[in-house]
Write a protein that holds these residues in place. Sequence first.
Motif, PDB file in Angstrom:
ATOM      1  N   MET A 134       0.828  -1.139  -0.030  1.00 35.90           N
ATOM      2  CA  MET A 134       0.081   0.146   0.084  1.00 35.90           C
ATOM      3  C   MET A 134       0.695   1.096  -0.112  1.00 35.90           C
ATOM      4  O   MET A 134       2.006   1.389   0.708  1.00 35.90           O
ATOM      5  CB  MET A 134      -0.859   0.083   1.344  1.00 35.90           C
ATOM      6  N   HIS A 135       0.442   2.293  -0.834  1.00 31.15           N
ATOM      7  CA  HIS A 135       1.400   3.354  -1.031  1.00 31.15           C
ATOM      8  C   HIS A 135       0.529   4.503  -1.179  1.00 31.15           C
ATOM      9  O   HIS A 135      -0.683   4.402  -1.530  1.00 31.15           O
ATOM     10  CB  HIS A 135       2.490   3.267  -1.966  1.00 31.15           C
ATOM     11  N   ALA A 136       0.934   5.741  -1.025  1.00 27.41           N
ATOM     12  CA  ALA A 136       0.130   6.927  -1.533  1.00 27.41           C
ATOM     13  C   ALA A 136       1.256   7.983  -2.335  1.00 27.41           C
ATOM     14  O   ALA A 136       2.517   8.096  -2.000  1.00 27.41           O
ATOM     15  CB  ALA A 136      -0.218   7.764   0.000  1.00 27.41           C
ATOM     16  N   VAL A 137       0.776   8.927  -2.947  1.00 20.77           N
ATOM     17  CA  VAL A 137       1.632  10.048  -3.679  1.00 20.77           C
ATOM     18  C   VAL A 137       0.914  11.355  -3.031  1.00 20.77           C
ATOM     19  O   VAL A 137      -0.273  11.414  -3.050  1.00 20.77           O
ATOM     20  CB  VAL A 137       1.385   9.908  -5.020  1.00 20.77           C
ATOM     21  N   PHE A 138       1.841  12.075  -2.719  1.00 15.38           N
ATOM     22  CA  PHE A 138       1.624  13.195  -2.107  1.00 15.38           C
ATOM     23  C   PHE A 138       2.391  14.566  -2.417  1.00 15.38           C
ATOM     24  O   PHE A 138       3.471  14.243  -3.034  1.00 15.38           O
ATOM     25  CB  PHE A 138       1.446  13.299  -0.287  1.00 15.38           C
ATOM     26  N   GLN A 139       2.058  15.609  -2.343  1.00 19.25           N
ATOM     27  CA  GLN A 139       2.611  16.869  -2.817  1.00 19.25           C
ATOM     28  C   GLN A 139       3.260  17.635  -1.698  1.00 19.25           C
ATOM     29  O   GLN A 139       2.436  17.813  -0.627  1.00 19.25           O
ATOM     30  CB  GLN A 139       1.987  17.756  -3.598  1.00 19.25           C
ATOM     31  N   SER A 140       4.678  17.943  -1.768  1.00 19.01           N
ATOM     32  CA  SER A 140       5.224  18.975  -0.521  1.00 19.01           C
ATOM     33  C   SER A 140       6.116  19.798  -1.413  1.00 19.01           C
ATOM     34  O   SER A 140       7.050  19.056  -1.826  1.00 19.01           O
ATOM     35  CB  SER A 140       5.768  18.021   0.639  1.00 19.01           C
ATOM     36  N   GLY A 141       6.271  21.034  -1.005  1.00 18.44           N
ATOM     37  CA  GLY A 141       7.254  21.926  -1.680  1.00 18.44           C
ATOM     38  C   GLY A 141       7.236  21.901  -3.255  1.00 18.44           C
ATOM     39  O   GLY A 141       8.278  21.935  -3.924  1.00 18.44           O
ATOM     40  N   GLY A 142       6.117  21.626  -3.845  1.00 14.72           N
ATOM     41  CA  GLY A 142       6.194  21.851  -5.230  1.00 14.72           C
ATOM     42  C   GLY A 142       6.595  20.384  -5.954  1.00 14.72           C
ATOM     43  O   GLY A 142       6.741  20.313  -7.216  1.00 14.72           O
ATOM     44  N   LYS A 143       6.938  19.318  -5.156  1.00 13.04           N
ATOM     45  CA  LYS A 143       7.270  18.185  -5.502  1.00 13.04           C
ATOM     46  C   LYS A 143       6.289  17.042  -5.252  1.00 13.04           C
ATOM     47  O   LYS A 143       5.754  17.160  -4.242  1.00 13.04           O
ATOM     48  CB  LYS A 143       8.883  17.670  -5.229  1.00 13.04           C
ATOM     49  N   GLN A 144       6.486  15.726  -5.866  1.00 12.00           N
ATOM     50  CA  GLN A 144       5.521  14.839  -5.535  1.00 12.00           C
ATOM     51  C   GLN A 144       6.344  13.607  -5.088  1.00 12.00           C
ATOM     52  O   GLN A 144       7.405  13.498  -5.560  1.00 12.00           O
ATOM     53  CB  GLN A 144       4.665  14.252  -6.710  1.00 12.00           C
ATOM     54  N   TYR A 145       5.936  12.881  -4.183  1.00 15.14           N
ATOM     55  CA  TYR A 145       6.353  11.765  -3.315  1.00 15.14           C
ATOM     56  C   TYR A 145       5.500  10.711  -3.316  1.00 15.14           C
ATOM     57  O   TYR A 145       4.464  10.641  -2.784  1.00 15.14           O
ATOM     58  CB  TYR A 145       7.248  12.327  -1.896  1.00 15.14           C
ATOM     59  N   LYS A 146       6.262   9.335  -3.489  1.00 16.75           N
ATOM     60  CA  LYS A 146       5.598   8.115  -3.367  1.00 16.75           C
ATOM     61  C   LYS A 146       5.964   7.527  -2.193  1.00 16.75           C
ATOM     62  O   LYS A 146       7.288   7.317  -1.960  1.00 16.75           O
ATOM     63  CB  LYS A 146       5.909   7.394  -4.740  1.00 16.75           C
ATOM     64  N   VAL A 147       5.142   7.190  -1.095  1.00 14.23           N
ATOM     65  CA  VAL A 147       5.692   6.685   0.073  1.00 14.23           C
ATOM     66  C   VAL A 147       4.546   5.441   0.545  1.00 14.23           C
ATOM     67  O   VAL A 147       3.749   5.181   0.196  1.00 14.23           O
ATOM     68  CB  VAL A 147       5.450   7.989   1.305  1.00 14.23           C
ATOM     69  N   ASN A 148       5.440   4.745   1.677  1.00 18.10           N
ATOM     70  CA  ASN A 148       4.650   3.484   2.268  1.00 18.10           C
ATOM     71  C   ASN A 148       4.754   4.100   3.733  1.00 18.10           C
ATOM     72  O   ASN A 148       5.601   4.798   4.252  1.00 18.10           O
ATOM     73  CB  ASN A 148       5.518   2.533   1.828  1.00 18.10           C
ATOM     74  N   ILE A 149       3.998   3.315   4.462  1.00 19.21           N
ATOM     75  CA  ILE A 149       4.124   3.522   6.037  1.00 19.21           C
ATOM     76  C   ILE A 149       5.305   3.086   6.413  1.00 19.21           C
ATOM     77  O   ILE A 149       5.851   1.952   6.173  1.00 19.21           O
ATOM     78  CB  ILE A 149       2.834   2.697   6.617  1.00 19.21           C
ATOM     79  N   GLY A 150       6.026   3.708   7.336  1.00 19.74           N
ATOM     80  CA  GLY A 150       7.224   3.405   7.943  1.00 19.74           C
ATOM     81  C   GLY A 150       8.398   3.765   7.182  1.00 19.74           C
ATOM     82  O   GLY A 150       9.552   3.853   7.710  1.00 19.74           O
ATOM     83  N   GLN A 151       8.224   4.251   5.956  1.00 20.76           N
ATOM     84  CA  GLN A 151       9.144   4.853   5.281  1.00 20.76           C
ATOM     85  C   GLN A 151       9.893   6.220   5.584  1.00 20.76           C
ATOM     86  O   GLN A 151       9.115   7.041   6.068  1.00 20.76           O
ATOM     87  CB  GLN A 151       8.905   4.960   3.714  1.00 20.76           C
ATOM     88  N   ILE A 152      11.095   6.277   5.377  1.00 20.80           N
ATOM     89  CA  ILE A 152      11.854   7.904   5.528  1.00 20.80           C
ATOM     90  C   ILE A 152      11.768   8.332   4.116  1.00 20.80           C
ATOM     91  O   ILE A 152      12.712   7.992   3.464  1.00 20.80           O
ATOM     92  CB  ILE A 152      13.051   7.406   6.286  1.00 20.80           C
ATOM     93  N   VAL A 153      11.386   9.850   4.255  1.00 20.71           N
ATOM     94  CA  VAL A 153      11.520  10.468   3.241  1.00 20.71           C
ATOM     95  C   VAL A 153      12.264  11.874   3.256  1.00 20.71           C
ATOM     96  O   VAL A 153      12.281  12.475   4.333  1.00 20.71           O
ATOM     97  CB  VAL A 153       9.939  10.867   2.484  1.00 20.71           C
ATOM     98  N   ARG A 154      12.981  12.198   2.161  1.00 21.93           N
ATOM     99  CA  ARG A 154      13.782  13.475   2.573  1.00 21.93           C
ATOM    100  C   ARG A 154      13.074  14.584   1.562  1.00 21.93           C
ATOM    101  O   ARG A 154      13.029  14.386   0.532  1.00 21.93           O
ATOM    102  CB  ARG A 154      15.256  13.500   1.884  1.00 21.93           C
ATOM    103  N   LEU A 155      12.578  15.406   2.390  1.00 22.22           N
ATOM    104  CA  LEU A 155      11.739  16.579   1.869  1.00 22.22           C
ATOM    105  C   LEU A 155      12.470  17.988   1.646  1.00 22.22           C
ATOM    106  O   LEU A 155      13.754  17.812   2.488  1.00 22.22           O
ATOM    107  CB  LEU A 155      10.285  17.040   2.273  1.00 22.22           C
ATOM    108  N   GLU A 156      11.987  18.873   0.989  1.00 19.31           N
ATOM    109  CA  GLU A 156      12.739  20.049   1.110  1.00 19.31           C
ATOM    110  C   GLU A 156      12.311  20.754   2.656  1.00 19.31           C
ATOM    111  O   GLU A 156      11.447  20.223   3.033  1.00 19.31           O
ATOM    112  CB  GLU A 156      12.106  21.153   0.233  1.00 19.31           C
ATOM    113  N   LYS A 157      13.052  21.693   2.919  1.00 22.92           N
ATOM    114  CA  LYS A 157      13.133  22.124   4.296  1.00 22.92           C
ATOM    115  C   LYS A 157      11.327  22.619   4.574  1.00 22.92           C
ATOM    116  O   LYS A 157      10.759  23.368   4.004  1.00 22.92           O
ATOM    117  CB  LYS A 157      13.829  23.323   4.660  1.00 22.92           C
ATOM    118  N   LEU A 158      11.220  21.823   5.954  1.00 18.71           N
ATOM    119  CA  LEU A 158       9.784  22.427   6.549  1.00 18.71           C
ATOM    120  C   LEU A 158      10.080  23.019   7.719  1.00 18.71           C
ATOM    121  O   LEU A 158      11.239  22.704   8.547  1.00 18.71           O
ATOM    122  CB  LEU A 158       8.919  21.273   6.829  1.00 18.71           C
TER     123      LEU A 158
END
Length: 112
Positions: free
Chosen positions: A1-25
Amino acid sequence: MHAVFQSGGKQYKVNIGQIVRLEKLNFSVGENIIFNNILLISNSSYVEIGSPNILGSEIKANILRHGKCKKINIIKFNRRKHYKKKQGHRQLFTDVKILDINYLNRDIKNGT
């Protein structure tokens, strides 16, 4: 199971428990945050695509750390013109751990 979301003008595909590197929040370390700009949610039994976002869905995440990426060098050079310019850049980032994906007040990981 996964989801795609938008943050900082970019899109990220994630799963539960995954560590993602985003632009500064602009949140402190250890704080829980919620992303509402969900573009796609997929499970083994169904796929939901938003137009543009899926209403009532959210991704809960925890801020792990802030930092700077490796330095990149930008060099501009014109031969025979006595022109050379060197510049560096380090992009700020935030590491985020995905805790939960909710869709219309249902928990997707349990399939209910």
